[in-house]
Design a protein around this motif. Structure first.
Motif, mmCIF file in Angstrom:
data_model
loop_
_atom_site.group_PDB
_atom_site.id
_atom_site.type_symbol
_atom_site.label_atom_id
_atom_site.label_comp_id
_atom_site.label_asym_id
_atom_site.label_seq_id
_atom_site.Cartn_x
_atom_site.Cartn_y
_atom_site.Cartn_z
ATOM 1 N N GLU A 539 -4.983 6.331 -30.989
ATOM 2 C CA GLU A 539 -6.209 5.626 -30.606
ATOM 3 C C GLU A 539 -6.596 5.954 -29.168
ATOM 4 O O GLU A 539 -7.784 6.125 -28.859
ATOM 5 C CB GLU A 539 -6.014 4.122 -30.803
ATOM 6 C CG GLU A 539 -5.910 3.706 -32.262
ATOM 7 C CD GLU A 539 -5.545 2.239 -32.418
ATOM 8 O OE1 GLU A 539 -5.199 1.614 -31.386
ATOM 9 O OE2 GLU A 539 -5.581 1.743 -33.555
ATOM 10 N N HIS A 548 -13.825 8.276 -32.505
ATOM 11 C CA HIS A 548 -13.476 7.053 -33.245
ATOM 12 C C HIS A 548 -12.356 7.383 -34.213
ATOM 13 O O HIS A 548 -12.436 8.353 -34.988
ATOM 14 C CB HIS A 548 -14.687 6.541 -34.014
ATOM 15 C CG HIS A 548 -14.373 5.373 -34.902
ATOM 16 N ND1 HIS A 548 -14.048 4.135 -34.417
ATOM 17 C CD2 HIS A 548 -14.315 5.278 -36.262
ATOM 18 C CE1 HIS A 548 -13.808 3.314 -35.415
ATOM 19 N NE2 HIS A 548 -13.969 3.988 -36.549
ATOM 20 N N LEU A 549 -11.299 6.597 -34.168
ATOM 21 C CA LEU A 549 -10.164 6.764 -35.066
ATOM 22 C C LEU A 549 -10.195 5.667 -36.113
ATOM 23 O O LEU A 549 -10.210 4.480 -35.786
ATOM 24 C CB LEU A 549 -8.852 6.720 -34.284
ATOM 25 C CG LEU A 549 -7.594 7.020 -35.106
ATOM 26 C CD1 LEU A 549 -7.535 8.513 -35.418
ATOM 27 C CD2 LEU A 549 -6.337 6.573 -34.368
#
Length: 576
Positions: A539, A548-549
């Motif tokens: 992250e 964005h994970l």
């Protein structure tokens, strides 16, 4: 013969102007006809008495009529007419009014018969007088064909016996002409009565509809005024020149100016000239062109200080569709505006905080990567070289003691092999800490090599590269590689996956990486231990890449790790 209806006006609303017997305005129409009879009865009396006086005056001048007879006949008719007028006016819309008028006309016919019989006059003149009464009553009272026919029947009942009893009235010069005159007069009387009653009904209904429309319009206008005056919003209208024509009380209270002082003022004078306020000239031009302008927000000065208003304006059209002004509704949105300002400030602060966090994550990632590089160099250049030296010394020692102490040679050989294996392991670790393949061949080949290593270790990894992968900047390639490395390691070590799928796509300015396994999965809200630290590291790297994970997992359903970030191309360094 008498009319069968209870009212000698005779007809109901049926058959008149297409209306049924039970129309909504039937009672009002009947009362209006009775009122008409009451109004026209004096004029009918004046007309009849005037005609009778003129006839009697001529007869008196020729010596054919004694003065006393003329006075008696006029007095009798006048008495009947006056009594009828007074009686009708006592209750102008009472049901007895048509009956009184009908009885009055019948008595006038009887008086005419007696008068002409006493004089021995001409039958043509007598018939003419009777028809004058019938046609005149039909015209004056507009009571329809049934009362007209009834009056003609009553007249025939009176005239017939008179003609038979009075020889002087039987002198008819031309019977055919007399019959034709009587027939035409009767038809004219009926037609006039029916045409006038229909015209009266149509006119009444039109007037009634107009009055009802006016009443509804007045009620609607009053309701609109009540709504406008009691509304909390600011309501106003102005003409094309911008002069105010109406404001409600809420408008006056908002500005602290009485309504009477606002009427006639230029609406633009109430809006301060300020960069935060829209220019009124273009808005007024659009309204004059008949356009609906979008809501406008502006501020004004009032008793409570600076207030923000949201105004919705629209053009006012006349009956021909021409724009004659504009109307507007404004709502005080000061609190909302303050909340929006506070929210914008919070969002700006949040963006700044997010940017600081991203810079911090990027810095931490760079620091970790630098540490990995330094550690990789140390392992490869220092520790591994030292282990090689140790291995050489062990091998030299093994050879020296081989002759003097042959029993120690196998052990020393095993030590040498162990030292070599440790060195090879450390060299592999150094390569993972400092992936030279990534620097030389790029992200696509590095991920293929990484997948092959995991496959060789016993966990099959299938790699799908859906699009051509260009060379990206070093930070992006390292970040994506490390996230893929961590995701594969988690799937191989913790998920007990039987197969792993790695997918890489670059579409336009966006890169997407997916690592999916068929392992045991886990509850997302129960992450802990080394696995949680690995996910946190992914992250942080996604945040450093401004990406964005996404993580999807559930017990028994495997795990999906998806990264979306910018595909920043690598800058080409000029040879100069």
């Amino acid at each position: 013969m008498t009319p069968t209806s209870s009212e000698p006006e005779g007809t109901t609303d049926a058959g008149r102007d297409g209306a049924g017997p039970e129309t909504a305005d039937g009672t009002a129409l009947r009362e209006a006809r009775r009122a008409r009879i009451t109004r026209t009865l004096p004029w009918f009396a004046l007309g009849w008495l005037g005609l009778g006086m003129s006839l009697r005056a001529g007869l008196i001048l020729r010596g054919a009529l004694p003065m006393w007879l003329a006075l008696v006949s006029i007095a009798c008719q006048t008495t009947v007419l006056v009594v009828a007028i007074v009686w009708c006016r006592a209750a102008p819309t009472a049901p007895r009014v048509p009956r009184i008028a009908f009885a009055t006309c019948t008595l006038l016919v009887a008086f005419a018969a007696a008068f002409f019989n006493s004089l021995g006059g001409s039958v043509e003149v007598f018939i003419f007088a009777v028809l004058v009464i019938c046609v005149g009553s039909s015209w004056a009272f507009a009571w329809g064909w049934r009362p007209a026919v009834g009056l003609l029947g009553m007249s025939a009942m009176i005239v017939g016996p008179v003609l038979v009893a009075a020889p002087s009235l039987r002198r008819v010069l031309d019977p055919t002409e007399l019959v034709l005159e009587t027939f035409l007069g009767a038809v004219l009387s009926i037609v006039v009565a029916e045409v006038l009653v229909r015209t009266f009904a149509r006119t009444f209904r039109q007037a009634h509809a107009e009055r009802e429309a006016g009443r509804r319009l007045a009620a609607a206008y009053q309701a609109y005024r009540d709504l406008a005056e009691n509304a909390p919003d600011l309501i106003y209208t102005h003409d094309l020149a911008g002069r105010i024509t109406y404001v409600n009380e809420a408008f006056a209270r908002s500005y602290g100016i009485p309504v009477r002082e606002l009427i006639g003022r230029d609406a633009t004078d109430l809006v301060p000239r300020d960069a935060d306020n829209p220019d009124p000239a273009p808005l007024r031009a659009r309204l004059a062109a008949g356009e609906h302008v979008p809501p406008q927000i502006y501020w004004v000065k009032g008793p409570r200080g600076k207030r923000w208003l949201e105004c919705v304006s629209s053009p006012i059209h006349d009956a021909d569709g021409r724009v004659i002004g504009a109307r507007g509704i404004a709502r005080d949105v000061t609190e909302r505006h303050a909340a929006e300002d506070a929210l914008r400030g919070s969002l700006d602060e949040l963006r700044r905080s997010e940017e600081r966090l991203r810079r911090l994550a990027r810095q931490q990632a760079n620091i970790r990567e630098d540490e990995r590089k330094r550690l990789g160099f140390d392992l490869h250049d220092d520790v591994c070289q030292e282990l090689v030296g140790i291995g050489i010394l062990v091998e030299s020692l093994r050879r020296k003691v081989a002759e003097d102490a042959p029993a120690l040679a196998p052990d020393l050989g095993r030590i040498g092999r162990y030292v070599g294996e440790v060195g090879e392991h450390l060299r592999q670790l150094a390569r993972e800490l400092r992936p030279m393949l990534l620097r030389d061949l790029g992200l696509e080949e590095s991920l293929h090599s990484l997948a092959d290593n995991f496959t060789a270790a016993g966990t099959p990894v299938t790699t799908h590269v859906r699009t051509a992968i260009p060379r990206l900047d070093e930070e992006t390639e390292i970040g994506v590689y490390r996230i893929a490395q961590e995701a594969l390691a988690n799937a191989a070590r913790h998920a007990q996956a039987r197969a792993i799928r790695l997918t890489l796509t670059v579409s336009g300015p966006e890169l997407e990486l997916e690592v999916a396994d068929d392992g045991r999965g886990f509850a997302l809200d129960a992450r802990r231990g080394s696995e949680a630290l690995g996910l946190i590291g992914m992250e942080e790297r996604a945040l450093a890449l401004d990406g964005h994970l996404e993580l999807r997992s559930a017990p028994g359903e495997g795990t999906l790790v998806r990264l979306r970030c910018k595909a920043t191309p690598r800058r080409t360094v000029s040879a100069a």
